[in-house]
Structures are given as structure tokens and as C-alpha cells.
Write a protein that holds these residues in place. Structure first.
Motif, PDB file in Angstrom:
ATOM      1  N   MET A 375       0.835  -1.200   0.000  1.00  0.00           N
ATOM      2  CA  MET A 375       0.000   0.000   0.000  1.00  0.00           C
ATOM      3  C   MET A 375       0.872   1.254   0.000  1.00  0.00           C
ATOM      4  N   ASP A 376       1.939   1.249   0.805  1.00  0.00           N
ATOM      5  CA  ASP A 376       2.834   2.407   0.854  1.00  0.00           C
ATOM      6  C   ASP A 376       3.472   2.682  -0.501  1.00  0.00           C
ATOM      7  N   SER A 377       3.913   1.639  -1.190  1.00  0.00           N
ATOM      8  CA  SER A 377       4.535   1.825  -2.503  1.00  0.00           C
ATOM      9  C   SER A 377       3.509   2.307  -3.529  1.00  0.00           C
ATOM     10  N   THR A 378       2.264   1.856  -3.387  1.00  0.00           N
ATOM     11  CA  THR A 378       1.202   2.312  -4.291  1.00  0.00           C
ATOM     12  C   THR A 378       0.882   3.784  -4.052  1.00  0.00           C
ATOM     13  N   ILE A 379       0.838   4.185  -2.773  1.00  0.00           N
ATOM     14  CA  ILE A 379       0.606   5.593  -2.450  1.00  0.00           C
ATOM     15  C   ILE A 379       1.735   6.455  -2.995  1.00  0.00           C
ATOM     16  N   ASP A 380       2.985   5.976  -2.867  1.00  0.00           N
ATOM     17  CA  ASP A 380       4.120   6.726  -3.403  1.00  0.00           C
ATOM     18  C   ASP A 380       4.022   6.864  -4.921  1.00  0.00           C
ATOM     19  N   LYS A 381       3.656   5.798  -5.585  1.00  0.00           N
ATOM     20  CA  LYS A 381       3.513   5.845  -7.049  1.00  0.00           C
ATOM     21  C   LYS A 381       2.459   6.872  -7.444  1.00  0.00           C
ATOM     22  N   LEU A 382       1.338   6.869  -6.718  1.00  0.00           N
ATOM     23  CA  LEU A 382       0.266   7.818  -7.004  1.00  0.00           C
ATOM     24  C   LEU A 382       0.726   9.246  -6.726  1.00  0.00           C
ATOM     25  N   SER A 383       1.401   9.445  -5.599  1.00  0.00           N
ATOM     26  CA  SER A 383       1.840  10.790  -5.216  1.00  0.00           C
ATOM     27  C   SER A 383       2.886  11.342  -6.173  1.00  0.00           C
TER      28      SER A 383
END
Length: 452
Positions: A375-383
């Protein structure tokens, strides 16, 4: 007027502001080696908090919890953030004291200049930011061969330099010398004023800028656009310059008429605002008394979330339209990243499902370490699709940012450009989309399913 009607071209305008502020810092005694620094349009974002003690930029959510932390150009990881800020939170009573809110587009120059200076001085001394918990009261210093300066004093100098070029007129003078280079000209501006007036609306201009600058900019924006208007002043029923917002919305200042030939202020009592005349200062109370326009009868358009929107709404109940110049980019990125966002929602759904069936008698929590990491890596990708340092202006993953909370709470309407009103009839009734609290969804059969 600024960033509402007068849309400054980016990054040309920020380049100018940055270079002038840099010149001022050199005059204040800063070393000549900083003269080569340049504005970086990919770095700064507004809606951030600057920790003046530790020199960190913080992006926080609606509850004050820290979402992202950047020191200079270095993005801190979660462990570093927790060491510096053990509560992982910015306390409300410290906002405006230790934590300075960078709330306007003018502030992106402050942010970039401060970050550049931090990186420059720390690299010169091979100094790392001291890992000092937020509760400690002593301030870390930047050390050099000929200076010792705290981050708070460094930021104070940056703010002083930026304020100087605004207050002394240097920035405005350079802008007026080449308006075409620094300000966008759009024929829809004159069309919007014309449509409002022909639909029986009273149109007023209120700006903190003085008369000379306002006259130059407004002439550039609308003069000659429509033949029935000989002068830019003809588009408005009331014109107020030098308003000194947000002071205008409280006690205000003395309302005085401007001599259009000399630009000086006349002395005398003012009992009416005449078309074609220009007035300086005043207050919202005085404006309401003279015009009879008060409360929800007024739609106020502005770009400053505090000085324009929050203050006018909380004190006097004006309706408002917030102009967020970054919104167009935000929307385009949001559309392009729908697959990533839907994937994040699915991960959040999976996390919730792992707890399904567990109650107070359960003793073993599910292992969600791998899921949380994903989830953290997905949030980073989105951000990173928005801004590789700070992410979206409005959110971080599925959490609203502090700026996003302010928009949701205080803005009646928001748009990337006030001229977008031309896409609606002048009698249009804007209403918010129906929303529900979580408990309203209980027992509802037609809850929208999560995207796959």
C-alpha cells in the motif's frame, strides 16, 4: 486580482521573483556564491508547513498527522520522521508559531529559495540535519566559516527578502515593464464581466495592489476587448485598491478616493461609491453599508484560502469561489492515475477483509506487513505522479491533505479559473453532490461495488 484575474505565467513570474529575492539576500550580506541558484518549478508546492526550528517542509492531513517530510531536497523516511516528531503530528496551537503555513502561490518562491539555501549551506559544511526531537527547545544551527544561523533565522531572512521586493515595488515595476511576458491575457475576462453586468449583477474589484499597478494590469487585461467599454473601469460598479486583506474583513482602514490623475489619496467623507471612480482601503462593514450588499448576496472570488476565503466567510458570510490554479493539472493527473487509485482502494478493501469476523475475543491480529508495504509503494507511485516530493495538493493516497480539508470546509465553489463561470448561465444554482455518513450506508443494497 493577483492569480485570480491576473494569471501570472509560470515559471517566468516565479523566476523573476526568485532572482529579485536572491539579489536582496546578497544585499543583506549573504555570500556571493549563492548568486547562481535558480528557481526549480518541479520542487515547490503550497499547502505545506515549514518547521522553522528544524528547517523541514511538512505535508499534513486534515487531523494534523504528518504525511510527508522534506529537508532541503531530501525526502525523509517514516523512521526519520518519527525520530524528529514522535507524535507524528503537528499540534494546532503551534500553527502560525513554530510551523509556518505556505498557503499561496507567492509562497512557492519562499519554499524553493529556503530549500536551496539549506542544501547549499549544509553541503558547504558537509553537515547533516541534526536529528532533534520536536519537543526539544534548543534550535540546531547551520555552521559555516564565517557564520552560524538557525533555520528559523534563515527563513526569517528569506521572508524579509521576498516581502522587500513586494513592498518596495521592485517586483511590480519589473512586471509592468513586460506584462506580456509575465501575465496571461484572455478575452474571456472581459466577456465574463460583460455577461455578469448584462444579467443585472453588480461587479466589484477589490485588490491589495495599489492604483498604479492595478490600472496598468487591468488595462492590459481588458482594454479594447469589447467596443462598448472605453476603459477597464467601465466593467465595474465598484473598485477598491489597497484593500489590505485580511484586515479589510475586520477593522479595515480609512476609505479614501484615489485621484486618478496623480494616484494620490483624497481626504473627505465617502457616502457612496461611484462608477468610474477608484477607492483605497475601507472595510467590509463600510462596503456593506454603502452598497447594501451583504452576506450570501455576495459571491466573492479569490485565490488566497485564508485572506480571501476563510476570513470573508467566517466573519461576514459571503459566498465564495476559490481559484486554485493547480486544479487543472490535479484533475488531469487524477484521470491518468485512475488505475493506480483503484488498485489502492482494492488494497484498502483487502485490509478491511482481513479483520472481518474478528472481535474482542480475538487474540491474534492478522499479519498485514506485506500488504502495508504494498500500500505504501502504491501511495508513493500515485503521489509521485503529481509531485515527486510532496504529491497531490489535495490528498495523499486516500487521505485529504490540510489544504484539501480547508477547501472542502470553507470554499463554496472552487475552480482552476474564474472564467469557467462562462460555462454556466448566470442564474445557475450550484449545489453540492449528495453525501452520506458511513452509518447511512448500513443496510443499503445498492452500495456501489469497488472497482476491480
Amino acid at each position: 486580482m493577483d492569480y485570480t484575474l491576473a494569471v501570472y505565467k509560470s515559471p517566468e513570474y516565479e523566476n523573476l521573483s526568485y532572482s529579485l529575492a536572491l539579489e536582496r539576500l546578497l544585499d543583506m550580506g549573504y555570500p556571493a556564491e549563492i548568486a547562481s541558484m535558480k528557481f526549480d518549478p518541479d520542487f515547490p508546492s503550497r499547502g505545506l508547513f515549514l518547521d522553522k526550528v528544524l528547517g523541514n517542509f511538512l505535508k499534513i492531513d486534515r487531523y494534523g498527522y504528518i504525511l510527508r517530510c522534506v529537508h532541503g531536497r531530501r525526502v525523509l523516511n517514516s523512521n526519520e520522521i518519527e525520530q524528529l516528531y514522535p507524535p507524528m503530528q503537528v499540534h494546532h496551537d503551534e500553527i502560525g508559531k513554530r510551523f509556518y503555513l505556505l498557503n499561496t502561490l507567492f509562497n512557492v518562491v519562499d519554499a524553493c529559495l529556503f530549500a536551496d539555501l539549506v542544501d547549499h549551506f549544509e553541503s558547504k559544511t558537509q553537515q547533516q540535519a541534526r536529528q532533534t526531537p520536536a519537543e526539544e527547545t534548543d534550535e540546531p544551527l547551520l555552521h559555516g566559516e564565517t557564520f552560524d544561523i538557525s533555520y528559523s533565522n534563515l527563513f526569517q531572512d528569506v521572508r524579509s527578502a521576498v516581502d522587500f521586493i513586494h513592498q518596495q515595488g521592485m517586483l511590480k515595476t519589473r512586471t509592468m515593464e513586460d506584462l506580456e511576458r509575465y501575465i496571461e491575457r484572455d478575452d474571456r475576462t472581459a466577456k465574463l464581466f460583460d455577461r455578469l453586468r448584462k444579467n443585472g449583477k453588480k461587479v466589484f474589484l477589490m485588490t491589495n495592489s495599489g492604483y498604479k499597478y492595478t490600472d496598468k494590469v487591468m488595462s492590459y487585461l481588458v482594454h479594447g476587448m469589447l467596443p462598448e467599454y472605453e476603459n477597464w473601469k467601465d466593467y465595474f460598479d465598484y473598485i477598491i485598491v489597497g484593500a489590505k486583506k485580511p484586515l479589510f474583513f475586520s477593522e479595515g482602514t480609512t476609505l479614501r478616493e484615489v485621484d486618478l490623475k496623480t494616484g494620490s489619496l483624497k481626504i473627505g467623507q465617502i457616502h457612496e461609491l461611484k462608477e468610474g471612480h477608484v477607492y483605497n482601503g475601507g472595510s467590509m462593514r463600510k462596503l456593506g453599508e454603502i452598497t447594501g450588499c451583504t452576506g450570501p448576496d455576495v459571491l466573492y472570488v479569490g485565490d488566497h484560502i485564508f485572506a480571501d476565503i476563510i476570513t470573508s466567510k467566517k466573519r461576514h458570510g459571503w459566498r465564495n469561489l476559490l481559484v486554485v490554479r493547480e486544479l487543472e493539472t490535479e484533475v488531469n493527473t487524477w484521470i491518468a492515475q485512475q488505475d493506480t487509485y483503484n488498485h489502492l482502494r482494492n488494497l484498502e478493501y483487502i485490509r478491511a477483509e482481513l479483520y472481518r469476523g474478528l472481535d474482542a475475543d480475538s487474540t491474534e491480529p492478522p499479519n498485514i506487513d506485506a500488504l502495508t508495504s504494498h500500500m505504501d509503494s502504491t501511495i508513493d507511485k500515485l503521489s509521485f505522479a503529481y509531485n515527486r516530493y510532496f504529491g497531490s495538493l489535495f490528498q495523499d493516497g486516500s487521505k485529504h491533505s490540510f489544504f484539501g480539508m480547508q477547501v472542502q470546509r470553507y470554499a463554496d465553489l472552487y475552480t482552476s479559473d474564474c472564467r469557467n463561470l462562462l460555462n454556466y448561465p448566470m442564474f445557475y444554482y450550484f449545489a453540492s453532490w449528495p453525501s452520506s455518513l458511513p452509518h447511512h450506508l448500513l443496510g443499503v443494497d445498492d452500495i456501489p461495488s469497488l472497482p476491480q
